[in-house]
Design an enzyme around this catalytic site. Structure first.
Site, PDB file in Angstrom:
ATOM      1  N   ARG A  85       0.840  -1.212   0.000  1.00 24.03           N
ATOM      2  CA  ARG A  85       0.000   0.000   0.000  1.00 24.03           C
ATOM      3  C   ARG A  85       0.868   1.253   0.000  1.00 24.03           C
ATOM      4  NH1 ARG A  85      -4.896  -1.484   4.283  1.00 24.03           N
ATOM      5  NH2 ARG A  85      -5.544  -3.436   3.249  1.00 24.03           N
ATOM      6  N   CYS A  86       1.884   1.219  -0.827  1.00 18.62           N
ATOM      7  CA  CYS A  86       2.880   2.292  -0.869  1.00 18.62           C
ATOM      8  C   CYS A  86       2.826   2.971  -2.237  1.00 18.62           C
ATOM      9  CB  CYS A  86       4.265   1.689  -0.629  1.00 18.62           C
ATOM     10  SG  CYS A  86       5.640   2.847  -0.793  1.00 18.62           S
ATOM     11  N   GLY A  87       3.253   4.221  -2.302  1.00 18.20           N
ATOM     12  CA  GLY A  87       3.319   4.899  -3.585  1.00 18.20           C
ATOM     13  C   GLY A  87       4.274   4.227  -4.552  1.00 18.20           C
ATOM     14  N   PHE A  88       5.196   3.416  -4.012  1.00 17.28           N
ATOM     15  CA  PHE A  88       6.159   2.703  -4.861  1.00 17.28           C
ATOM     16  C   PHE A  88       5.711   1.270  -5.181  1.00 17.28           C
ATOM     17  CE2 PHE A  88       8.762   5.840  -2.509  1.00 17.28           C
ATOM     18  CZ  PHE A  88       9.289   6.546  -3.587  1.00 17.28           C
ATOM     19  N   THR A  89       4.541   0.876  -4.700  1.00 20.86           N
ATOM     20  CA  THR A  89       4.068  -0.499  -4.929  1.00 20.86           C
ATOM     21  C   THR A  89       4.040  -0.889  -6.410  1.00 20.86           C
ATOM     22  OG1 THR A  89       2.803  -0.528  -2.863  1.00 20.86           O
ATOM     23  CG2 THR A  89       2.135  -2.085  -4.570  1.00 20.86           C
TER      24      THR A  89
END
Length: 399
Positions: free
Chosen positions: A54-58
């Protein structure tokens, strides 16, 4: 106080002693909770990454999978370690995380159990990785790099002087010989990582160094060693056989064998003739038997072998016709003779070979015979394999 200081010192020394000397000393847990030694990845190029769902880098999962599909056949392995330490962005069990990643990004590379990468409970793997490659800064020409730098500097003005993991999707590149050569922050460009992986894959694994060799002190490990069956008659004409490993060519028509005190050496006091044959996979059990049982106290020793025995045509010694190749020999010299034995030098009078083991050129075919050698390291017998080259010929390629 002294006692407390001593305890602390011992604890520190124990911690240092327990630290990994190599990435291959480290064990991690797979997604089923089972221990996996990273030594299983020796010879592979590794990209090790801490991830979150659930990360912007996912979306980098998609790029990582593309790298894996591109280079896995050449030796790349991507090792994925989900971590919930940054913004609680990897919630759920490892099974739930794996289902998410396969459903949304169709990842094929291995995922391991969730871990901490910083702090008191951090994985020994990431402790080791951080020791090898510290933080070298975000790419401040990248908007996301500026954002990460600003966010972290508000919390800690000196954050960039520490080697801890800064965020999800930090990556480490490990070469085929276990060297951690690069650390990538989550904002680093995947194209640069791709180029570095190519270089690592194209670099040959360098194990041809003394440093890569283990020392075993002094051992009689001349490999391969023959399994020689020595045949003699006693003074009454009764045949005997023994198994000897320490022997080899002495001269063009001579062979040397190291002999301890045996019934064979008793026989050679009265008779200067012997045969030397080569044990095979088919005759291995009996060949080993004649090496562990003495003719001095086992009257029916030769009967137990089941071998067919005939007199040699050129010397006064027995031929065991179950063995494919036999040297008819005469004693030429006994070196360093004592009560414990001697080194025997024997002249080769003639060579006998069963016709079924002849090659098309009429000479003995070693591959057909199934001859065995003795492994002095593990005390086993190994059958000789296939022909791999031509002696005194193939080396000319390097002239």
């Amino acid at each position: 106080m002294k006692r407390l200081m001593t305890i602390c010192l011992l604890a520190t020394l124990c911690a240092l002693g327990a630290s990994a000397q190599s990435i291959y000393d480290i064990k991690v847990k797979d997604d089923a909770g089972k221990d996996v030694s990273l030594s299983a990845y020796k010879g592979k190029v590794l990209l090790i990454v801490n991830t979150a769902t659930r990360c912007g880098f996912t979306p980098q999962y998609k790029e990582l999978e593309a790298l894996y599909e591109k280079y896995q056949a050449e030796g790349l392995e991507i090792l994925d370690f989900p971590c919930n330490q940054f913004g609680a962005q990897a919630p759920g069990t490892i099974q739930e995380i794996h289902e998410f990643c396969t459903a949304n990004f169709d990842i094929q590379f291995p995922q391991f159990d969730k871990i901490d990468v910083n702090g008191a409970n951090e994985s020994p793997l990431f402790t080791y990785l951080k020791q090898q490659k510290g933080f070298s800064g975000f790419d401040l020409t990248d908007q996301r790099g500026k954002m990460m730098d600003g966010m972290l500097r508000k919390k800690d003005a000196d954050y960039d002087k520490k080697s801890d993991i800064k965020w999800n999707f930090t990556k480490f590149l490990v070469t085929r010989d276990g060297q951690v050569v690069k650390r990538y922050e989550p904002t680093d460009k995947m194209a640069n990582i791709d180029a570095d992986i190519q270089k690592a894959l194209n670099s040959k694994l360098n194990t041809n160094t003394v440093k890569a060799m283990k020392s075993f002190k002094s051992n009689p490990w001349v490999i391969p060693q023959p399994v020689l069956i020595i045949g003699t008659y006693d003074k009454n004409g009764k045949p005997n056989a023994m198994n000897a490993a320490w022997g080899g060519q002495w001269d063009m028509h001579e062979i040397m064998i190291s002999l301890g005190s045996h019934a064979t050496t008793d026989n050679l006091k009265n008779n200067d003739a012997l045969t030397i044959s080569f044990a095979t996979a088919e005759t291995m059990v009996a060949a080993d038997y004649v090496g562990i049982v003495s003719g001095r106290n086992t009257p029916d020793k030769m009967e137990r072998t089941g071998w067919n025995i005939e007199k040699a045509p050129n010397v006064n010694a027995p031929v065991f016709t179950n063995l494919p190749l036999t040297l008819e020999c005469r004693v030429k010299q006994k070196i360093d003779e004592s009560e414990s034995g001697y080194n025997l030098v024997a002249e080769i009078v003639n060579v006998l070979c069963d016709e079924k083991y002849l090659a098309a050129d009429g000479k003995p075919d070693v591959e057909k015979m199934g001859i065995i050698t003795y492994d002095p390291v593990h005390h086993t017998y190994i059958q000789l394999g296939k022909t791999v080259g031509k002696a005194f010929a193939d080396g000319k390629q390097l002239k």
